[in-house]
Design an enzyme around this catalytic site. Structure first.
Site, short mmCIF file in Angstrom:
data_model
loop_
_atom_site.label_atom_id
_atom_site.label_comp_id
_atom_site.label_asym_id
_atom_site.label_seq_id
_atom_site.Cartn_x
_atom_site.Cartn_y
_atom_site.Cartn_z
N LYS A 152 0.84 -1.21 0.00
CA LYS A 152 0.00 0.00 0.00
C LYS A 152 0.87 1.26 0.00
O LYS A 152 0.62 2.19 -0.76
CB LYS A 152 -0.89 -0.02 1.26
CG LYS A 152 -1.48 1.31 1.64
CD LYS A 152 -2.32 1.23 2.90
CE LYS A 152 -1.58 1.41 4.20
NZ LYS A 152 -1.21 2.78 4.55
N ASN A 153 1.88 1.28 0.85
CA ASN A 153 2.64 2.52 1.02
C ASN A 153 3.62 2.80 -0.11
O ASN A 153 4.28 3.84 -0.13
CB ASN A 153 3.35 2.53 2.39
CG ASN A 153 2.35 2.69 3.53
OD1 ASN A 153 1.18 3.01 3.29
ND2 ASN A 153 2.80 2.47 4.74
N ASP A 171 5.22 0.28 11.94
CA ASP A 171 3.99 -0.36 11.46
C ASP A 171 3.88 -1.82 11.91
O ASP A 171 2.88 -2.48 11.63
CB ASP A 171 3.90 -0.28 9.92
CG ASP A 171 3.65 1.15 9.46
OD1 ASP A 171 3.24 1.98 10.30
OD2 ASP A 171 3.88 1.44 8.28
N1 EPU Z 1 7.15 14.36 10.90
C1 EPU Z 1 7.27 15.70 11.23
N2 EPU Z 1 7.10 16.62 10.23
C2 EPU Z 1 6.83 16.28 8.96
C3 EPU Z 1 6.70 14.92 8.63
C4 EPU Z 1 6.87 13.99 9.63
O1 EPU Z 1 7.51 16.04 12.37
O2 EPU Z 1 6.68 17.18 8.11
C5 EPU Z 1 7.33 13.34 11.96
C6 EPU Z 1 6.07 12.54 12.24
O3 EPU Z 1 5.23 13.22 13.17
C7 EPU Z 1 6.62 11.25 12.80
C8 EPU Z 1 7.90 11.07 11.98
O4 EPU Z 1 8.22 12.35 11.45
O5 EPU Z 1 6.95 11.40 14.15
C9 EPU Z 1 7.80 10.07 10.86
O6 EPU Z 1 6.65 10.34 10.07
P1 EPU Z 1 6.60 10.05 8.50
O7 EPU Z 1 6.43 11.34 7.79
O8 EPU Z 1 7.76 9.20 8.13
O9 EPU Z 1 5.27 9.22 8.37
P2 EPU Z 1 4.27 9.27 7.14
O10 EPU Z 1 5.01 9.51 5.91
O11 EPU Z 1 3.11 10.15 7.50
C10 EPU Z 1 4.45 6.76 6.48
C11 EPU Z 1 3.51 5.61 6.33
C12 EPU Z 1 3.04 5.16 7.72
C13 EPU Z 1 4.28 4.76 8.52
C14 EPU Z 1 5.27 5.93 8.59
C15 EPU Z 1 6.58 5.58 9.27
C16 EPU Z 1 2.50 6.03 4.20
C17 EPU Z 1 1.28 6.40 3.42
N3 EPU Z 1 2.37 6.02 5.53
O12 EPU Z 1 3.72 7.78 7.15
O13 EPU Z 1 2.22 4.03 7.50
O14 EPU Z 1 3.89 4.42 9.83
O15 EPU Z 1 5.58 6.36 7.25
O16 EPU Z 1 7.18 4.51 8.66
O17 EPU Z 1 3.53 5.73 3.63
C18 EPU Z 1 0.51 2.50 8.03
O18 EPU Z 1 0.71 1.96 6.94
O19 EPU Z 1 -0.21 1.99 8.93
C19 EPU Z 1 1.15 3.79 8.33
C20 EPU Z 1 0.73 4.60 9.29
#
Ligand code: EPU
Length: 429
Positions: free
Chosen positions: A22-23, A306
């Site tokens: 999915k991701n 995850d």
């Molecule tokens: N963060 C910030 N600022 C930003 C972006 C992120 O502070 O601008 C922080 C977040 O709050 C968090 C950390 O950085 O503490 C990591 O967040 P990240 O941005 O990596 O997460 P994401 O991109 O929103 C993706 C996956 C998640 C997975 C995380 C970490 C997708 C669509 N989602 O989320 O997947 O948990 O990376 O690996 O790719 C899931 O599939 O259940 C899921 C939640």
């Protein structure tokens, strides 16, 4: 609302095929906005989040068709609006991934700012900072990100923390920017790499894929391509943990075992006998209970957040005590309260959950709060005595394809009921 009804206590045995990730599929669908030529994506999982993304793209003017051999063809030669409304973004935060490509190709985007989330605060400040550094004019007004840029310029972007979708959004913008961009402290998740591979097939110039330093030389245009999505390592890990918790044996097929190195290391430590070949992971527990394992989540190649909830569920029935620390989303513990309702002995200490394994959980009605939390409740239900009813199953449908069918084939007693036939326990008084 649908529920999953699980009669627990049966060891799982058999084989399961893993779907596309999915991701990886979500950013790759967003990447189709970068070209007016057809992009065919294979191995796209049938999931609610994919449907939501297709709806969002279609609202903008994309033409999305399902081809024979299960490929999804996306053509973006008639985009009429660069708008991602609140109604979409509130159901799926990954909608933010259209921001980078819309800005790079159409010079404008209006995307609802994602709000809070069951796994904690999830700001997108690093996405916005990076795009601003590339020359975008960005205002946040009335809950919307309004972004404009006549032409984005390459920039040196040093990300304060590792962010998966932040890295993806900036890659999606940088590939069509004028000049070279460098993304330092980039996410190294395999899904980020898969997006990069697809972009390179479309004509992008990216060096350093899979490392923390990406160098992207912008090009004038990208072309159509065909791409096969990599397997879902989190789906695979979830089935492996289910087999472990029930003392069973499982062959997980259509997976690249190397994607799960950090997870497999912990499962071996917990007592699993694991053999891997090219596209297969074979795990055996031979009726034993797992041993409790300490875990600390981290960006890839560390232990994935995850998989944290699933390992927490495993520790609930493991021999001994252990500590699981969540360092990526420090509030991602909504499942703990529900697991306690099933008899788990769990104690929170900041962003660490300390478990004392019990020999038997007991079935209970429980509430899913997010995707991985709901998966962990299903796992707990599969090993618990009696009946577990998992409510708000739509969370699980966002990330697990036909979960009850896959578990049924492994010997589980699990079924889905719709709202009209909701399960009511028989009164005994
Ligand atoms: N963060 C910030 N600022 C930003 C972006 C992120 O502070 O601008 C922080 C977040 O709050 C968090 C950390 O950085 O503490 C990591 O967040 P990240 O941005 O990596 O997460 P994401 O991109 O929103 C993706 C996956 C998640 C997975 C995380 C970490 C997708 C669509 N989602 O989320 O997947 O948990 O990376 O690996 O790719 C899931 O599939 O259940 C899921 C939640």
């Amino acid at each position: 609302m649908n529920q999953l009804i699980i009669e627990g206590g049966r060891p799982l045995h058999g084989e399961v095929r893993i779907s596309g990730a999915k991701n990886a599929a979500l950013p790759i669908l967003a990447a189709t906005l970068l070209t007016d030529q057809p992009v065919v994506i294979q191995n796209v999982p049938h999931l609610q989040d994919i449907t939501t993304t297709i709806t969002l793209l279609s609202q903008m003017g994309s033409s999305v068709t399902m081809k024979e051999s299960m490929g999804l063809e996306v053509v973006n030669n008639n985009i009429k609006s660069c708008f991602a409304p609140y109604d979409m973004v509130k159901t799926m935060r990954a909608s933010i991934l259209v921001l980078g490509p819309l800005l790079a190709r159409y010079g404008q985007a209006e995307v609802s700012l994602p709000g809070g989330c069951a796994i904690g605060p999830r700001p997108v400040n690093l996405h916005l900072q990076g795009l601003k550094k590339m020359g975008a004019d960005i205002q946040v007004e009335n809950g919307y990100i309004r972004a404009h840029a006549r032409k984005l310029n390459g920039a040196h972007l040093n990300l304060e923390m590792v962010t998966v979708s932040g890295t993806e959004n900036l890659m999606l913008a940088a590939v069509l920017a004028r000049g070279t961009s460098v993304i330092e402290n980039a996410a190294r998740e395999p899904e980020v790499e898969d997006l990069g591979r697809c972009l390179i097939r479309m004509g992008a110039r990216i060096d350093g894929l899979g490392t923390a330093r990406l160098e992207i030389a912008g090009v004038d245009e990208l072309l159509g391509t065909e791409h096969h999505i990599l397997p879902d390592r989190i789906e695979a890990g979830t089935y492996l943990v289910a087999a472990m918790m029930t003392g069973g044996e499982i062959k997980v097929r259509d997976i690249q075992p190397g994607l799960l190195d950090a997870v497999l290391e912990r499962l071996r430590e917990a007592g699993a006998i694991i053999d891997c070949s090219e596209n297969l992971i074979h795990l055996r527990m031979e009726g034993r209970r797992p041993l409790a394992v300490d875990i600390r989540t981290a960006p890839y190649p560390g232990f994935p957040t995850d998989m944290q909830a699933q390992l927490t569920a495993m520790n609930c029935v493991a021999i001994g005590s252990a500590a699981i620390t969540e360092d990526v989303f420090v509030h991602r513990f909504m499942h703990v309260q529900e697991l306690r309702r099933m008899g788990a002995e769990l104690r929170m200490d900041g962003s660490t959950v300390i478990s004392n394994g019990v020999p038997q959980l007991t079935g209970a009605p429980v509430m899913a709060t997010d995707l991985r939390a709901s998966a962990c409740l299903v796992l707990a239900g599969l090993v618990a005595s009696g009946t577990t009813v998992v409510d708000r199953v739509y969370h699980i449908d966002r990330g697990y394809e036909t979960i009850e069918e896959k578990f049924t084939r492994l010997g589980a007693r699990i079924r889905r009921v719709s709202a009209s036939e909701e399960y009511t326990p028989v009164a005994t008084d």
